[in-house]
Motif scaffolding. Structure first.
Motif, PDB file in Angstrom:
ATOM      1  N   UNK A  25      10.730   2.149 -12.234  1.00  0.00           N
ATOM      2  CA  UNK A  25       9.730   1.733 -11.245  1.00  0.00           C
ATOM      3  C   UNK A  25       9.786   2.551  -9.965  1.00  0.00           C
ATOM      4  N   UNK A  26      10.589   3.615  -9.956  1.00  0.00           N
ATOM      5  CA  UNK A  26      10.708   4.450  -8.761  1.00  0.00           C
ATOM      6  C   UNK A  26       9.854   5.696  -8.953  1.00  0.00           C
ATOM      7  N   UNK A  27       8.923   5.862  -8.034  1.00  0.00           N
ATOM      8  CA  UNK A  27       7.962   6.958  -8.095  1.00  0.00           C
ATOM      9  C   UNK A  27       8.284   7.989  -7.025  1.00  0.00           C
ATOM     10  N   UNK A  28       8.032   9.252  -7.336  1.00  0.00           N
ATOM     11  CA  UNK A  28       8.359  10.328  -6.414  1.00  0.00           C
ATOM     12  C   UNK A  28       7.134  10.873  -5.712  1.00  0.00           C
ATOM     13  N   UNK A  29       7.207  10.909  -4.383  1.00  0.00           N
ATOM     14  CA  UNK A  29       6.207  11.593  -3.573  1.00  0.00           C
ATOM     15  C   UNK A  29       6.769  12.946  -3.165  1.00  0.00           C
ATOM     16  N   UNK A  30       6.036  13.691  -2.379  1.00  0.00           N
ATOM     17  CA  UNK A  30       6.526  14.995  -1.935  1.00  0.00           C
ATOM     18  C   UNK A  30       7.723  14.869  -1.004  1.00  0.00           C
ATOM     19  N   UNK A  32       9.390  11.595  -0.165  1.00  0.00           N
ATOM     20  CA  UNK A  32      10.298  10.468  -0.386  1.00  0.00           C
ATOM     21  C   UNK A  32       9.995   9.784  -1.709  1.00  0.00           C
ATOM     22  N   UNK A  33      10.835   8.834  -2.061  1.00  0.00           N
ATOM     23  CA  UNK A  33      10.664   8.034  -3.267  1.00  0.00           C
ATOM     24  C   UNK A  33      10.115   6.666  -2.877  1.00  0.00           C
ATOM     25  N   UNK A  34       9.410   6.036  -3.819  1.00  0.00           N
ATOM     26  CA  UNK A  34       8.796   4.727  -3.580  1.00  0.00           C
ATOM     27  C   UNK A  34       9.098   3.813  -4.761  1.00  0.00           C
ATOM     28  N   UNK A  35       9.428   2.567  -4.491  1.00  0.00           N
ATOM     29  CA  UNK A  35       9.615   1.573  -5.551  1.00  0.00           C
ATOM     30  C   UNK A  35       8.315   0.809  -5.713  1.00  0.00           C
ATOM     31  N   UNK A  36       7.804   0.781  -6.936  1.00  0.00           N
ATOM     32  CA  UNK A  36       6.575   0.033  -7.233  1.00  0.00           C
ATOM     33  C   UNK A  36       6.930  -1.447  -7.166  1.00  0.00           C
ATOM     34  N   UNK A  37       6.403  -2.182  -6.179  1.00  0.00           N
ATOM     35  CA  UNK A  37       6.825  -3.573  -5.989  1.00  0.00           C
ATOM     36  C   UNK A  37       6.465  -4.511  -7.133  1.00  0.00           C
ATOM     37  N   UNK A  38       5.459  -4.193  -7.901  1.00  0.00           N
ATOM     38  CA  UNK A  38       5.091  -5.059  -9.028  1.00  0.00           C
ATOM     39  C   UNK A  38       5.895  -4.749 -10.279  1.00  0.00           C
ATOM     40  N   UNK A  69       7.153  -1.192   2.801  1.00  0.00           N
ATOM     41  CA  UNK A  69       6.704  -2.027   1.693  1.00  0.00           C
ATOM     42  C   UNK A  69       5.207  -1.857   1.492  1.00  0.00           C
ATOM     43  N   UNK A  70       4.449  -1.896   2.571  1.00  0.00           N
ATOM     44  CA  UNK A  70       3.001  -1.684   2.469  1.00  0.00           C
ATOM     45  C   UNK A  70       2.692  -0.285   1.943  1.00  0.00           C
ATOM     46  N   UNK A  71       3.429   0.699   2.419  1.00  0.00           N
ATOM     47  CA  UNK A  71       3.208   2.073   1.967  1.00  0.00           C
ATOM     48  C   UNK A  71       3.465   2.200   0.468  1.00  0.00           C
ATOM     49  N   UNK A  72       4.560   1.620  -0.002  1.00  0.00           N
ATOM     50  CA  UNK A  72       4.882   1.676  -1.434  1.00  0.00           C
ATOM     51  C   UNK A  72       3.831   0.960  -2.264  1.00  0.00           C
ATOM     52  N   UNK A  73       3.356  -0.172  -1.770  1.00  0.00           N
ATOM     53  CA  UNK A  73       2.317  -0.918  -2.478  1.00  0.00           C
ATOM     54  C   UNK A  73       1.053  -0.074  -2.601  1.00  0.00           C
ATOM     55  N   UNK A  74       0.684   0.585  -1.525  1.00  0.00           N
ATOM     56  CA  UNK A  74      -0.540   1.393  -1.528  1.00  0.00           C
ATOM     57  C   UNK A  74      -0.433   2.619  -2.438  1.00  0.00           C
ATOM     58  N   UNK A  82       6.701   5.655 -13.637  1.00  0.00           N
ATOM     59  CA  UNK A  82       7.279   6.556 -12.634  1.00  0.00           C
ATOM     60  C   UNK A  82       6.463   7.828 -12.427  1.00  0.00           C
ATOM     61  N   UNK A  83       5.153   7.727 -12.533  1.00  0.00           N
ATOM     62  CA  UNK A  83       4.281   8.866 -12.260  1.00  0.00           C
ATOM     63  C   UNK A  83       4.473   9.326 -10.819  1.00  0.00           C
ATOM     64  N   UNK A  84       4.322  10.626 -10.557  1.00  0.00           N
ATOM     65  CA  UNK A  84       4.364  11.085  -9.159  1.00  0.00           C
ATOM     66  C   UNK A  84       3.229  10.438  -8.362  1.00  0.00           C
ATOM     67  N   UNK A  85       3.469  10.270  -7.075  1.00  0.00           N
ATOM     68  CA  UNK A  85       2.474   9.649  -6.194  1.00  0.00           C
ATOM     69  C   UNK A  85       2.264  10.525  -4.965  1.00  0.00           C
ATOM     70  N   UNK A  86       1.101  10.416  -4.333  1.00  0.00           N
ATOM     71  CA  UNK A  86       0.934  11.117  -3.059  1.00  0.00           C
ATOM     72  C   UNK A  86       1.711  10.348  -1.991  1.00  0.00           C
ATOM     73  N   UNK A  87       2.286  11.059  -1.056  1.00  0.00           N
ATOM     74  CA  UNK A  87       2.974  10.356   0.028  1.00  0.00           C
ATOM     75  C   UNK A  87       1.971   9.560   0.849  1.00  0.00           C
ATOM     76  N   UNK A  88       2.432   8.460   1.388  1.00  0.00           N
ATOM     77  CA  UNK A  88       1.616   7.632   2.260  1.00  0.00           C
ATOM     78  C   UNK A  88       1.355   8.424   3.544  1.00  0.00           C
ATOM     79  N   UNK A  89       0.170   8.278   4.156  1.00  0.00           N
ATOM     80  CA  UNK A  89      -0.128   9.006   5.401  1.00  0.00           C
ATOM     81  C   UNK A  89       0.905   8.785   6.506  1.00  0.00           C
ATOM     82  N   UNK A  90       1.483   7.599   6.574  1.00  0.00           N
ATOM     83  CA  UNK A  90       2.506   7.346   7.603  1.00  0.00           C
ATOM     84  C   UNK A  90       3.756   8.188   7.353  1.00  0.00           C
TER      85      UNK A  90
END
Length: 101
Positions: A25-30, A32-38, A69-74, A82-90
């Motif tokens: 459930x951990x996805x990689x951005x450019x 940082x990493x993000x945990x998919x909360x669901x 948490x909001x950033x990871x959710x978005x 665990x598909x790559x994700x775009x980093x959150x704008x923040x």
């Protein structure tokens, strides 16, 4: 409930947590990493292996990291396996962390 990866991961991305996660459930951005909360099953396997102490249970997340948490959710919405994700704008707006080597 879920675990959340916070600011200490930005520009580090150690990935030890990815190997420990039993549900991928951990996805990689450019940056940082993000945990998919669901997808997170709240097992906690990722937290103790993080060398930069970037992972917290949502109930223990420092107040100034709540936005993670909001950033990871978005950024993980609609993603699976665990598909790559775009980093959150923040995250992209944060200053670059200098290399530690």
């Amino acid at each position: 409930m879920t675990y959340v990866i916070g600011a200490n991961c930005v520009d580090v991305k150690d990935r030890t947590c990815v190997a420990e996660c039993p549900v991928a459930c951990i996805h990689e951005g450019d940056r940082m990493l993000y945990i998919h909360p669901e997808e997170c099953v709240d097992c906690g396997a990722c937290e103790p292996v993080c060398p930069v102490e970037a992972i917290y249970h949502v109930d223990d997340l420092p107040a100034d990291w709540l936005w993670h948490l909001d950033a990871a959710t978005e950024v993980t919405a609609g993603r699976e396996d665990a598909e790559p994700v775009p980093d959150h704008p923040a995250v992209t707006a944060l200053p670059a962390r200098p290399p530690t080597w």
